[in-house]
Motif scaffolding. Structure first.
Motif, PDB file in Angstrom:
ATOM      1  N   LEU A  82       0.823  -1.207   0.000  1.00  0.00           N
ATOM      2  CA  LEU A  82       0.000   0.000   0.000  1.00  0.00           C
ATOM      3  C   LEU A  82       0.858   1.258   0.000  1.00  0.00           C
ATOM      4  N   ARG A  83       1.861   1.306   0.842  1.00  0.00           N
ATOM      5  CA  ARG A  83       2.718   2.499   0.921  1.00  0.00           C
ATOM      6  C   ARG A  83       3.453   2.752  -0.402  1.00  0.00           C
ATOM      7  N   ALA A  84       3.955   1.690  -1.000  1.00  0.00           N
ATOM      8  CA  ALA A  84       4.665   1.848  -2.266  1.00  0.00           C
ATOM      9  C   ALA A  84       3.718   2.339  -3.361  1.00  0.00           C
ATOM     10  N   SER A  85       2.490   1.847  -3.351  1.00  0.00           N
ATOM     11  CA  SER A  85       1.511   2.278  -4.345  1.00  0.00           C
ATOM     12  C   SER A  85       1.127   3.734  -4.149  1.00  0.00           C
ATOM     13  N   LEU A  86       0.912   4.129  -2.898  1.00  0.00           N
ATOM     14  CA  LEU A  86       0.552   5.517  -2.607  1.00  0.00           C
ATOM     15  C   LEU A  86       1.677   6.465  -3.012  1.00  0.00           C
ATOM     16  N   ALA A  87       2.908   6.078  -2.681  1.00  0.00           N
ATOM     17  CA  ALA A  87       4.051   6.947  -2.989  1.00  0.00           C
ATOM     18  C   ALA A  87       4.212   7.151  -4.488  1.00  0.00           C
ATOM     19  N   ALA A  88       3.849   6.136  -5.268  1.00  0.00           N
ATOM     20  CA  ALA A  88       4.054   6.209  -6.717  1.00  0.00           C
ATOM     21  C   ALA A  88       2.835   6.723  -7.472  1.00  0.00           C
ATOM     22  N   GLY A  89       1.717   6.895  -6.784  1.00  0.00           N
ATOM     23  CA  GLY A  89       0.510   7.300  -7.482  1.00  0.00           C
ATOM     24  C   GLY A  89      -0.028   6.225  -8.398  1.00  0.00           C
ATOM     25  N   VAL A  90       0.074   4.966  -7.951  1.00  0.00           N
ATOM     26  CA  VAL A  90      -0.392   3.821  -8.740  1.00  0.00           C
ATOM     27  C   VAL A  90      -1.758   3.386  -8.224  1.00  0.00           C
ATOM     28  N   PRO A  91      -2.770   3.223  -9.074  1.00  0.00           N
ATOM     29  CA  PRO A  91      -4.065   2.705  -8.624  1.00  0.00           C
ATOM     30  C   PRO A  91      -3.889   1.370  -7.891  1.00  0.00           C
ATOM     31  N   TYR A  92      -4.620   1.207  -6.798  1.00  0.00           N
ATOM     32  CA  TYR A  92      -4.377   0.103  -5.869  1.00  0.00           C
ATOM     33  C   TYR A  92      -5.693  -0.554  -5.485  1.00  0.00           C
ATOM     34  N   VAL A  93      -5.677  -1.887  -5.388  1.00  0.00           N
ATOM     35  CA  VAL A  93      -6.831  -2.666  -4.925  1.00  0.00           C
ATOM     36  C   VAL A  93      -6.330  -3.681  -3.912  1.00  0.00           C
ATOM     37  N   ASP A  94      -7.068  -3.831  -2.816  1.00  0.00           N
ATOM     38  CA  ASP A  94      -6.692  -4.781  -1.763  1.00  0.00           C
ATOM     39  C   ASP A  94      -7.897  -5.648  -1.438  1.00  0.00           C
ATOM     40  N   VAL A  95      -7.711  -6.981  -1.376  1.00  0.00           N
ATOM     41  CA  VAL A  95      -8.841  -7.878  -1.100  1.00  0.00           C
ATOM     42  C   VAL A  95      -8.603  -8.766   0.120  1.00  0.00           C
ATOM     43  N   THR A  96      -7.614  -8.449   0.949  1.00  0.00           N
ATOM     44  CA  THR A  96      -7.215  -9.430   1.966  1.00  0.00           C
ATOM     45  C   THR A  96      -7.236  -8.936   3.403  1.00  0.00           C
ATOM     46  N   ARG A  97      -7.694  -7.742   3.688  1.00  0.00           N
ATOM     47  CA  ARG A  97      -7.583  -7.200   5.043  1.00  0.00           C
ATOM     48  C   ARG A  97      -8.800  -7.531   5.905  1.00  0.00           C
ATOM     49  N   TRP A  98      -8.566  -7.815   7.182  1.00  0.00           N
ATOM     50  CA  TRP A  98      -9.675  -7.884   8.117  1.00  0.00           C
ATOM     51  C   TRP A  98      -9.979  -6.464   8.594  1.00  0.00           C
ATOM     52  N   THR A  99     -11.018  -6.321   9.430  1.00  0.00           N
ATOM     53  CA  THR A  99     -11.581  -5.002   9.725  1.00  0.00           C
ATOM     54  C   THR A  99     -10.563  -4.029  10.294  1.00  0.00           C
ATOM     55  N   ALA A 100      -9.810  -4.436  11.313  1.00  0.00           N
ATOM     56  CA  ALA A 100      -8.864  -3.515  11.943  1.00  0.00           C
ATOM     57  C   ALA A 100      -7.826  -3.031  10.946  1.00  0.00           C
ATOM     58  N   ARG A 101      -7.426  -3.894  10.028  1.00  0.00           N
ATOM     59  CA  ARG A 101      -6.424  -3.487   9.039  1.00  0.00           C
ATOM     60  C   ARG A 101      -7.035  -2.639   7.921  1.00  0.00           C
ATOM     61  N   VAL A 102      -8.316  -2.822   7.645  1.00  0.00           N
ATOM     62  CA  VAL A 102      -8.996  -1.903   6.734  1.00  0.00           C
ATOM     63  C   VAL A 102      -9.035  -0.509   7.349  1.00  0.00           C
ATOM     64  N   GLN A 103      -9.360  -0.447   8.637  1.00  0.00           N
ATOM     65  CA  GLN A 103      -9.397   0.851   9.324  1.00  0.00           C
ATOM     66  C   GLN A 103      -8.030   1.523   9.297  1.00  0.00           C
ATOM     67  N   ARG A 104      -6.985   0.749   9.542  1.00  0.00           N
ATOM     68  CA  ARG A 104      -5.632   1.308   9.521  1.00  0.00           C
ATOM     69  C   ARG A 104      -5.264   1.781   8.116  1.00  0.00           C
ATOM     70  N   ALA A 105      -5.610   0.987   7.112  1.00  0.00           N
ATOM     71  CA  ALA A 105      -5.294   1.363   5.734  1.00  0.00           C
ATOM     72  C   ALA A 105      -6.057   2.617   5.332  1.00  0.00           C
ATOM     73  N   ALA A 106      -7.321   2.716   5.736  1.00  0.00           N
ATOM     74  CA  ALA A 106      -8.108   3.902   5.410  1.00  0.00           C
ATOM     75  C   ALA A 106      -7.477   5.155   6.003  1.00  0.00           C
ATOM     76  N   LEU A 107      -6.983   5.036   7.234  1.00  0.00           N
ATOM     77  CA  LEU A 107      -6.322   6.176   7.864  1.00  0.00           C
ATOM     78  C   LEU A 107      -5.032   6.512   7.133  1.00  0.00           C
ATOM     79  N   LEU A 108      -4.287   5.488   6.748  1.00  0.00           N
ATOM     80  CA  LEU A 108      -3.026   5.706   6.035  1.00  0.00           C
ATOM     81  C   LEU A 108      -3.268   6.437   4.716  1.00  0.00           C
ATOM     82  N   VAL A 109      -4.308   6.032   3.999  1.00  0.00           N
ATOM     83  CA  VAL A 109      -4.633   6.708   2.742  1.00  0.00           C
ATOM     84  C   VAL A 109      -5.078   8.147   3.007  1.00  0.00           C
ATOM     85  N   SER A 110      -5.887   8.332   4.041  1.00  0.00           N
ATOM     86  CA  SER A 110      -6.484   9.640   4.305  1.00  0.00           C
ATOM     87  C   SER A 110      -5.479  10.679   4.748  1.00  0.00           C
TER      88      SER A 110
END
Length: 366
Positions: A88-116
């Motif tokens: 996720l971090r590498a994708s965000l840094a590069a401006g590459v469209p990203y899709v994730d299908v493997t996170r449980w709820t707490a990690r979705v919340q963390r990823a959402a914060l990281l993106v935001s």
């Protein structure tokens, strides 16, 4: 210091991280012929046959190894656990469209914060709702037809004969952790494996119990639902009952941590020859109530891959609607939800929608 470096190349391959695992293989086959593919994982030699089949290249990217990874890609699909958010971090840094299908709820919340909190220049679709976002996608379709979602109730039939990868049973690691859901508009703490009910999921009568899934977090925010529940049961009622009994002993609360992880996984992870994935989704809104039965004869891995494929098409604007803007995206926010049904059908996922009875046995038990 990690130096993973992705670059955005609109004409480059789609990078599938974990692209030759159980779900990754299904995804690669579904994506073959649409875009060039680059498969990445810990042991790329294992991908040799698949690479020949889908005309792909495979490279090593071990997310537990500090060795950096570099590539120029059109988009990234994460099909493997990413505990430190490296992909996720590498994708965000590069401006590459990203899709994730493997996170449980707490990690979705963390990823959402990281993106935001970052400054994303491309969409990041967190499509980790059950089966690669298929459940929230279908929920959005039903909500559109009944004028909104007051409640969303999901029941999953987990076929023990089905093939499953290790990451597909990650929810086992959450069976000792209470989780929070919205119930009648109020935050409510729920224990996993509680609230047992028996109901029809497709042609089969199935005992189901509460589990923690990401759509119980996202659907109140995106669809405005006041109640969201997800339950899961196994094709063997005795297996479900045994799991509930094990939970009552406190096993999953005591057997947390890495030492017990192999045992927790072994309880469910039994790669079978193949089974049918079936999910029941009921949405109640101002205009009534509808129930969808979602079936994939090729199993849960295939349905998850199809959900991820629809997510990739979404971030690339390849599904008849413009790609989402930069930043956080969720599957149920699809601008053309009615197109989802034909897209699923084209990939072999059947959705049968019928009016719900006046009082749902599942809803009454929430």
């Amino acid at each position: 210091m990690n130096t993973d470096q992705l670059m955005h190349d609109p004409d480059g391959p789609v990078l599938l991280v974990g692209g030759y695992g159980t779900v990754g293989t299904e995804f690669a086959r579904a994506a073959h012929g649409r875009w060039p593919l680059l498969l990445a994982g810990r042991s790329p030699g294992k991908a040799a046959d698949l690479c020949r089949e889908v005309s792909a290249e495979a490279r090593r990217w071990d997310l537990a190894d500090p060795e950096p990874f570099r590539a120029a890609v059109r988009a990234v699909v994460s099909l493997v656990n990413d505990p430190d958010d490296r992909v996720l971090r590498a994708s965000l840094a590069a401006g590459v469209p990203y899709v994730d299908v493997t996170r449980w709820t707490a990690r979705v919340q963390r990823a959402a914060l990281l993106v935001s909190v970052g400054s994303p220049t491309a969409p990041a679709l967190l499509s980790s709702g059950w089966m690669g976002g298929v459940v929230p996608l279908v929920a959005a379709v039903l909500a559109g037809r009944v004028g909104g979602a007051e409640s969303v109730d999901t029941a999953i039939r987990y076929d023990l004969a089905d093939r499953s990868g290790a990451d597909s049973v990650e929810f086992m690691d959450r069976l000792g952790v209470d989780f929070e859901v919205l119930q009648d508009g109020r935050d409510t703490v729920v224990s996993p494996l509680s609230g047992a009910r028996t109901l029809d999921i497709g042609p089969d009568r199935t005992k189901v119990v509460r589990i923690d899934t990401p759509e119980q977090f996202t659907l109140p925010l995106t669809l405005g639902a006041r109640t969201v529940t997800t339950r899961l049961g196994f094709s063997s009622a005795s297996t479900t009952s045994a799991l509930v009994a094990l939970g009552r002993t406190g096993f999953f609360r005591r057997a947390r941590g890495e030492f017990w992880r192999p045992l927790r996984r072994r309880i469910l992870h039994s790669p079978g020859e193949g089974g049918t994935a079936t999910v029941r989704i009921e949405v109640r809104g101002p205009g009534g109530a509808l129930t969808a039965t979602v079936t994939d004869a090729r199993g849960q891995s295939h349905m998850t891959a199809v959900g991820g494929l629809l997510g990739l098409r979404r971030v690339l604007g390849d599904d008849g609607a413009p790609a989402p803007g930069a930043g956080l995206a969720l599957p149920e926010a699809h601008p053309l939800p009615e197109t989802v049904l034909s897209a699923l059908a084209a990939e072999g996922v059947v959705v049968d929608i019928v009016p719900s009875p006046a009082a749902s046995s599942l809803r009454a038990a929430a």
